[in-house]
Enzyme design. Structure first.
Site, short mmCIF file in Angstrom:
data_model
loop_
_atom_site.label_atom_id
_atom_site.label_comp_id
_atom_site.label_asym_id
_atom_site.label_seq_id
_atom_site.Cartn_x
_atom_site.Cartn_y
_atom_site.Cartn_z
N ASP A 12 0.65 -1.09 0.43
CA ASP A 12 0.20 -0.11 -0.57
C ASP A 12 0.74 0.90 0.09
O ASP A 12 1.59 1.30 0.18
CB ASP A 12 -0.99 0.45 1.51
CG ASP A 12 -1.34 0.88 1.28
OD1 ASP A 12 -2.25 1.36 0.04
OD2 ASP A 12 -1.98 1.90 2.99
N SER A 13 0.13 2.25 -0.80
CA SER A 13 0.92 4.08 0.22
C SER A 13 1.37 3.81 0.94
O SER A 13 2.55 4.78 1.32
CB SER A 13 0.37 4.92 -0.85
OG SER A 13 -1.40 4.79 0.21
N CYS A 75 -4.21 -1.66 -1.87
CA CYS A 75 -4.31 -0.48 -2.01
C CYS A 75 -5.51 0.59 -3.54
O CYS A 75 -4.76 0.00 -4.54
CB CYS A 75 -3.27 0.62 -2.73
SG CYS A 75 -2.94 2.27 -3.01
N GLU A 155 -3.05 9.08 8.43
CA GLU A 155 -2.06 8.84 8.80
C GLU A 155 -1.11 10.18 9.47
O GLU A 155 -0.54 9.43 10.20
CB GLU A 155 -1.17 9.25 7.12
CG GLU A 155 -1.40 8.14 6.18
CD GLU A 155 -0.33 7.23 6.24
OE1 GLU A 155 0.52 7.16 6.49
OE2 GLU A 155 -0.71 5.61 5.68
N CYS A 186 -10.67 2.38 -0.33
CA CYS A 186 -9.63 3.41 0.00
C CYS A 186 -9.09 2.13 1.63
O CYS A 186 -10.37 1.88 2.32
CB CYS A 186 -9.82 4.43 0.38
SG CYS A 186 -7.96 4.74 1.26
N HIS A 188 -7.42 3.01 3.83
CA HIS A 188 -7.05 3.53 4.51
C HIS A 188 -8.42 3.81 5.65
O HIS A 188 -8.14 3.72 7.21
CB HIS A 188 -6.36 4.78 4.45
CG HIS A 188 -4.97 5.34 4.36
ND1 HIS A 188 -4.59 4.94 3.05
CD2 HIS A 188 -4.33 5.75 4.78
CE1 HIS A 188 -3.80 4.39 3.53
NE2 HIS A 188 -3.31 5.53 4.51
N1 DGL Z 1 -4.66 3.15 0.80
C1 DGL Z 1 -4.78 3.73 -0.48
C2 DGL Z 1 -6.15 3.18 -1.58
O1 DGL Z 1 -6.91 2.47 -0.95
C3 DGL Z 1 -3.67 5.17 -0.90
C4 DGL Z 1 -4.45 6.54 -0.66
C5 DGL Z 1 -3.01 7.04 -0.86
O2 DGL Z 1 -2.27 6.57 -0.47
O3 DGL Z 1 -4.06 8.30 -0.44
O4 DGL Z 1 -6.71 4.08 -1.99
#
Ligand code: DGL
Length: 266
Positions: A12-13, A75, A155, A186, A188
């Protein structure tokens, strides 16, 4: 090493993919998992498709060198923009989060129901969920909404602060009572689920693409006879920057004890 004993790579990012990691760990206790968080370049959701593709391919190539048996793109942003290109360079199955998330939403939605997808700007602009949902032919009505402040809030570890509730209200109060299903598009966002549910109200079912992706990964391994039946699998964590911060937030937000986090810079 026999193929089923090889590890699973996940990336993931940043922290968000840990929601997938956690589901996987619970579902597949015997697997060795290698997680990579691109903490030097997070967020992906505000970057160009070209940048997201290039970062994702770099990380995929790095994980593929570790002789993984499955690569999970944990991600949504990378899944919506880079999955095809990652598949081209991979000799093992590559699993994204969009298709499992869309399938789980279709199971939860009434016929012709209203589905709201929330995600990063890049995911929403790609319309990947709209396409996946339309391809099913289920005739659901799809709306996509970008919530760009959610990733920095997570984050920062601010998942239950008033600022998170304010942002959720700003983005979502207009949809309260107007969606049968909301997809957390997402990885997150499961960390903000309580706040999101509070704003959406009791009529919207919340579908977590992270959980759906973990289930689908298990099914993919089962179908290929690649499940590791060991009793305890190992977990390794790598990031592209600030390993101590990653480790502290993983513990605070997800109760994941990472141990020492390694650094790999690109
Ligand atoms: N967790 C990620 C997603 O599912 C990326 C969020 C990001 O880095 O902007 O899109």
């Amino acid at each position: 090493m026999n193929n089923s004993e090889r590890p699973i790579g996940i990336f993931d990012s940043g922290l968000g993919g840990l929601t997938v990691f956690k589901e996987l760990r619970a579902l597949l206790p015997g697997e060795d998992l290698i997680y990579f968080g691109d903490t030097a370049r997070v967020p992906y959701g505000t970057k160009s498709p070209e940048a997201v593709r290039s970062f994702s391919k770099e990380i995929a190539s790095f994980l593929l060198k570790k002789k993984i048996k499955l690569l999970i793109v944990a991600c949504n942003t990378a899944s919506s923009l880079a999955l095809d290109e990652i598949r081209k360079l991979s000799d093992v199955p590559v699993q994204g989060v969009i298709q499992p998330g869309a399938e789980a939403a279709l199971k939860a939605a009434p016929p012709g129901g209203r589905v709201l997808v929330i995600g990063t700007s890049a995911t929403v602009n790609s319309r990947a969920y709209s396409r996946a949902l339309a391809a099913s032919g289920a005739g659901v009505k799809v709306t996509e909404k970008a919530c760009p402040l959610f990733v920095p809030l997570v984050e920062e570890g601010w998942c239950s602060k008033p600022a998170a509730l304010m942002a959720a209200r700003e983005y979502l109060s207009g949809f309260r009572g107007k969606a049968d299903v909301l997809i957390l598009g997402c990885t997150h966002y499961p960390l903000l689920k309580r706040i999101i549910a509070r704003v959406m109200g009791p009529r919207s079912r919340i579908v977590d693409s992270a959980r759906a992706a973990a289930r689908s990964a298990k099914a993919a391994l089962e179908a290929r006879g690649l499940l590791n039946r060991a009793r305890f699998g190992s977990s390794a964590f790598l990031v592209s920057d600030a390993p101590e911060r990653f480790s502290a937030l993983a513990l605070k937000l997800l109760k994941i004890k990472t141990g020492k986090v390694a650094v790999k810079r690109f």
